[in-house]
Motif scaffolding. Structure first.
Motif, PDB file in Angstrom:
ATOM      1  N   GLY A 130     -15.535  71.411 -55.397  1.00  0.00           N
ATOM      2  CA  GLY A 130     -15.870  70.921 -54.059  1.00  0.00           C
ATOM      3  C   GLY A 130     -14.864  69.934 -53.522  1.00  0.00           C
ATOM      4  O   GLY A 130     -15.141  69.213 -52.575  1.00  0.00           O
ATOM      5  N   GLN A 131     -13.672  69.861 -54.129  1.00  0.00           N
ATOM      6  CA  GLN A 131     -12.666  68.902 -53.717  1.00  0.00           C
ATOM      7  C   GLN A 131     -11.488  69.636 -53.085  1.00  0.00           C
ATOM      8  O   GLN A 131     -11.189  70.776 -53.419  1.00  0.00           O
ATOM      9  N   GLY A 132     -10.785  68.931 -52.213  1.00  0.00           N
ATOM     10  CA  GLY A 132      -9.546  69.454 -51.672  1.00  0.00           C
ATOM     11  C   GLY A 132      -9.760  70.476 -50.574  1.00  0.00           C
ATOM     12  O   GLY A 132     -10.847  71.017 -50.397  1.00  0.00           O
ATOM     13  N   PRO A 133      -8.690  70.763 -49.829  1.00  0.00           N
ATOM     14  CA  PRO A 133      -8.791  71.714 -48.724  1.00  0.00           C
ATOM     15  C   PRO A 133      -8.742  73.145 -49.225  1.00  0.00           C
ATOM     16  O   PRO A 133      -8.201  73.448 -50.273  1.00  0.00           O
ATOM     17  N   ARG A 134      -9.281  74.045 -48.412  1.00  0.00           N
ATOM     18  CA  ARG A 134      -9.219  75.477 -48.702  1.00  0.00           C
ATOM     19  C   ARG A 134      -8.558  76.155 -47.525  1.00  0.00           C
ATOM     20  O   ARG A 134      -9.019  76.052 -46.396  1.00  0.00           O
ATOM     21  N   GLN A 135      -7.475  76.872 -47.789  1.00  0.00           N
ATOM     22  CA  GLN A 135      -6.733  77.515 -46.708  1.00  0.00           C
ATOM     23  C   GLN A 135      -7.407  78.823 -46.335  1.00  0.00           C
ATOM     24  O   GLN A 135      -7.711  79.646 -47.182  1.00  0.00           O
ATOM     25  N   VAL A 136      -7.706  78.978 -45.036  1.00  0.00           N
ATOM     26  CA  VAL A 136      -8.344  80.190 -44.541  1.00  0.00           C
ATOM     27  C   VAL A 136      -7.303  81.193 -44.091  1.00  0.00           C
ATOM     28  O   VAL A 136      -7.335  82.355 -44.462  1.00  0.00           O
ATOM     29  N   ARG A 137      -6.370  80.755 -43.295  1.00  0.00           N
ATOM     30  CA  ARG A 137      -5.271  81.608 -42.860  1.00  0.00           C
ATOM     31  C   ARG A 137      -3.978  80.847 -43.090  1.00  0.00           C
ATOM     32  O   ARG A 137      -3.867  79.691 -42.699  1.00  0.00           O
ATOM     33  N   ALA A 138      -3.041  81.518 -43.697  1.00  0.00           N
ATOM     34  CA  ALA A 138      -1.801  80.846 -44.079  1.00  0.00           C
ATOM     35  C   ALA A 138      -1.161  80.183 -42.867  1.00  0.00           C
ATOM     36  O   ALA A 138      -0.912  80.810 -41.853  1.00  0.00           O
ATOM     37  N   GLY A 139      -0.863  78.885 -43.025  1.00  0.00           N
ATOM     38  CA  GLY A 139      -0.162  78.149 -41.988  1.00  0.00           C
ATOM     39  C   GLY A 139      -0.980  77.821 -40.768  1.00  0.00           C
ATOM     40  O   GLY A 139      -0.451  77.332 -39.791  1.00  0.00           O
ATOM     41  N   GLN A 140      -2.299  78.104 -40.780  1.00  0.00           N
ATOM     42  CA  GLN A 140      -3.066  77.882 -39.560  1.00  0.00           C
ATOM     43  C   GLN A 140      -4.273  76.976 -39.786  1.00  0.00           C
ATOM     44  O   GLN A 140      -4.412  75.978 -39.105  1.00  0.00           O
ATOM     45  N   THR A 141      -5.149  77.318 -40.697  1.00  0.00           N
ATOM     46  CA  THR A 141      -6.410  76.618 -40.810  1.00  0.00           C
ATOM     47  C   THR A 141      -6.707  76.227 -42.246  1.00  0.00           C
ATOM     48  O   THR A 141      -6.503  77.016 -43.162  1.00  0.00           O
ATOM     49  N   PHE A 142      -7.195  75.002 -42.429  1.00  0.00           N
ATOM     50  CA  PHE A 142      -7.700  74.543 -43.709  1.00  0.00           C
ATOM     51  C   PHE A 142      -9.153  74.136 -43.540  1.00  0.00           C
ATOM     52  O   PHE A 142      -9.544  73.638 -42.484  1.00  0.00           O
ATOM     53  N   GLU A 143      -9.933  74.334 -44.582  1.00  0.00           N
ATOM     54  CA  GLU A 143     -11.340  73.952 -44.555  1.00  0.00           C
ATOM     55  C   GLU A 143     -11.577  72.817 -45.542  1.00  0.00           C
ATOM     56  O   GLU A 143     -11.071  72.837 -46.663  1.00  0.00           O
ATOM     57  N   TYR A 144     -12.385  71.838 -45.116  1.00  0.00           N
ATOM     58  CA  TYR A 144     -12.778  70.729 -45.963  1.00  0.00           C
ATOM     59  C   TYR A 144     -14.302  70.676 -46.001  1.00  0.00           C
ATOM     60  O   TYR A 144     -14.948  70.558 -44.955  1.00  0.00           O
ATOM     61  N   LEU A 145     -14.861  70.743 -47.177  1.00  0.00           N
ATOM     62  CA  LEU A 145     -16.313  70.685 -47.304  1.00  0.00           C
ATOM     63  C   LEU A 145     -16.817  69.312 -46.896  1.00  0.00           C
ATOM     64  O   LEU A 145     -16.338  68.289 -47.379  1.00  0.00           O
ATOM     65  N   LYS A 146     -17.791  69.281 -45.992  1.00  0.00           N
ATOM     66  CA  LYS A 146     -18.395  68.030 -45.529  1.00  0.00           C
ATOM     67  C   LYS A 146     -19.762  67.886 -46.197  1.00  0.00           C
ATOM     68  O   LYS A 146     -20.735  68.524 -45.816  1.00  0.00           O
ATOM     69  N   ARG A 147     -19.815  67.047 -47.208  1.00  0.00           N
ATOM     70  CA  ARG A 147     -21.031  66.927 -48.011  1.00  0.00           C
ATOM     71  C   ARG A 147     -22.210  66.364 -47.227  1.00  0.00           C
ATOM     72  O   ARG A 147     -23.366  66.695 -47.509  1.00  0.00           O
ATOM     73  N   GLU A 148     -21.936  65.522 -46.225  1.00  0.00           N
ATOM     74  CA  GLU A 148     -23.030  64.927 -45.461  1.00  0.00           C
ATOM     75  C   GLU A 148     -23.744  65.957 -44.589  1.00  0.00           C
ATOM     76  O   GLU A 148     -24.854  65.706 -44.119  1.00  0.00           O
ATOM     77  N   HIS A 149     -23.105  67.099 -44.368  1.00  0.00           N
ATOM     78  CA  HIS A 149     -23.718  68.162 -43.580  1.00  0.00           C
ATOM     79  C   HIS A 149     -24.018  69.398 -44.426  1.00  0.00           C
ATOM     80  O   HIS A 149     -24.311  70.459 -43.858  1.00  0.00           O
ATOM     81  N   SER A 150     -23.936  69.291 -45.750  1.00  0.00           N
ATOM     82  CA  SER A 150     -24.109  70.435 -46.632  1.00  0.00           C
ATOM     83  C   SER A 150     -25.305  70.237 -47.545  1.00  0.00           C
ATOM     84  O   SER A 150     -25.748  69.104 -47.786  1.00  0.00           O
ATOM     85  N   LEU A 151     -25.797  71.357 -48.059  1.00  0.00           N
ATOM     86  CA  LEU A 151     -27.011  71.331 -48.888  1.00  0.00           C
ATOM     87  C   LEU A 151     -26.904  72.428 -49.944  1.00  0.00           C
ATOM     88  O   LEU A 151     -26.585  73.568 -49.633  1.00  0.00           O
ATOM     89  N   SER A 152     -27.165  72.059 -51.186  1.00  0.00           N
ATOM     90  CA  SER A 152     -27.158  73.041 -52.268  1.00  0.00           C
ATOM     91  C   SER A 152     -28.022  72.519 -53.414  1.00  0.00           C
ATOM     92  O   SER A 152     -28.437  71.354 -53.426  1.00  0.00           O
ATOM     93  N   LYS A 153     -28.310  73.399 -54.367  1.00  0.00           N
ATOM     94  CA  LYS A 153     -29.116  73.018 -55.530  1.00  0.00           C
ATOM     95  C   LYS A 153     -28.426  71.889 -56.285  1.00  0.00           C
ATOM     96  O   LYS A 153     -27.209  71.850 -56.363  1.00  0.00           O
ATOM     97  N   PRO A 154     -29.201  70.895 -56.793  1.00  0.00           N
ATOM     98  CA  PRO A 154     -30.675  70.836 -56.923  1.00  0.00           C
ATOM     99  C   PRO A 154     -31.392  70.119 -55.781  1.00  0.00           C
ATOM    100  O   PRO A 154     -32.478  69.599 -55.966  1.00  0.00           O
ATOM    101  N   TYR A 155     -30.796  70.079 -54.590  1.00  0.00           N
ATOM    102  CA  TYR A 155     -31.446  69.586 -53.368  1.00  0.00           C
ATOM    103  C   TYR A 155     -31.876  68.117 -53.482  1.00  0.00           C
ATOM    104  O   TYR A 155     -32.967  67.727 -53.046  1.00  0.00           O
TER     105      TYR A 155
END
Length: 348
Positions: free
Chosen positions: A36-61
């Motif tokens: 859950g750390q670091g950026p994730r590249q969606v399209r080369a040279g264009q977009t990176f994704e960063y997980l925002k934990r304050e707006h995310s929800l997953s087990k164990p809730y």
């Protein structure tokens, strides 16, 4: 793009897309995603994704509850289970919701929803579906899949029951989207058809594999895709340019049952901030907006409510109103006395 898949799905999909010489790079990417750390590249040279934990929800809730430190609140019949959050059970006349407590001020984002709809009802004997929201108001129960009508923001609906009897061109379950500035009502009798931005069929009930939905908002462009075939691949559903959504709204999901019912379960919600390059011209075009709208789609105008007056402002208004009233009375008395004096002089 296959952002919402579990690690095993990731491996199968990326193995098909990357050559063997990219194995080390892929392994590093998977490790980053797993932690859950670091950026994730969606399209080369264009977009990176960063997980925002304050707006995310997953087990164990752990972030779900009623305390002031909780990031997510439950409403109605929603319950936290070990493997999912059940918005409504497979029972009649239930409604539940899950709302993020933190407003989202991201300009570009992607919400990945892992959900499951299942129940005992057979064909056309189940309902009603669930909705994913990005709206100004939160925790407001109502008739639109468990949320208020005339909402302000974006609603994405996974509708499992056809209310319009004469329609034949649609196959349910059906995914649709709606942008509202608070002036429109969702038309249940016509399954939201008069106000929808677009839609697609999505056979999501009683499946034995995971089902996913992604809502992507980039440069005023709304895209909704789904992975419901067990192939670990996204399929396009809705694409609408010129969608203008204000920042500072809340993410949530809700569901409702009536005479017909289903289990509506949310397994995870993951929000990613998208970093997108913009030209100076795009920066000018993509300034913040204050009411939701869609280019080339006329929404009835809404008068924005005036902000409530503070105590000091209210006191000053009352004070100066009284001073003005007294001043007007004094001026009136002076003018009246002068008029009387002139009348007496004319009489004599």
């Amino acid at each position: 793009m296959a952002a919402a898949l579990e690690p095993s799905g990731w491996w199968q999909l990326w193995r098909r897309r990357l050559s063997a010489r990219d194995g080390s790079r892929m392994l590093l990417l998977l490790l980053l995603l797993g932690s859950g750390q670091g950026p994730r590249q969606v399209r080369a040279g264009q977009t990176f994704e960063y997980l925002k934990r304050e707006h995310s929800l997953s087990k164990p809730y752990q972030g779900v509850g009623t305390s002031s430190s909780s990031l997510w609140n439950l409403m109605g019949n929603a319950m936290v289970m070990t493997q999912y959050i059940r918005l409504t059970p497979d029972m009649q006349s239930k409604q539940g919701a899950l709302w993020n407590r933190v407003p989202c001020f991201l300009r570009d984002w992607e919400l990945q929803v892992h959900f499951k709809i299942h129940g005992q009802g057979k064909k056309n004997l189940h309902g009603d579906g669930l909705a994913i929201w990005y709206t100004k108001d939160r925790m407001q129960p109502g008739p639109v899949f468990g949320n208020m009508d005339k909402f302000v923001g974006l609603g994405v609906f996974v509708d499992t029951y056809p209310n319009e009897e004469k329609q034949q061109e649609r196959v349910f379950p059906y995914i649709s989207a709606m942008v509202n500035n608070g002036s429109l009502s969702y038309d249940h009798e016509r399954d939201g058809r008069p106000t929808e931005l677009g839609g697609c069929t999505a056979i999501v009930r009683n499946l034995h594999y995971d089902t996913f939905l992604v809502i992507r908002y980039v440069k005023r462009h709304l895209t909704i895709m789904m992975d419901i075939d067990g192939k670990h691949e996204w399929r396009d559903c809705i694409e609408v340019p010129g969608v203008r959504l204000p920042r500072g709204y809340y993410f949530g999901t809700s569901s409702i049952t009536g005479d017909l019912s289903d289990n509506h379960d949310v397994i995870s919600l993951k929000l990613f901030e998208l970093t997108v390059e913009r030209t100076p011209e795009e920066e000018k075009l993509h300034r913040d907006v204050f009411l939701p709208s869609v280019d080339n789609m006329k929404l009835p105008e809404m008068t924005a409510p005036l902000p409530p007056l503070s105590g000091l402002a209210l006191f000053l208004i009352v004070f100066f109103s009284l001073v003005f009233s007294v001043f007007a009375i004094v001026i009136g008395l002076i003018l009246y006395n002068k008029w009387q004096d002139q009348s007496r002089k004319r009489f004599y």
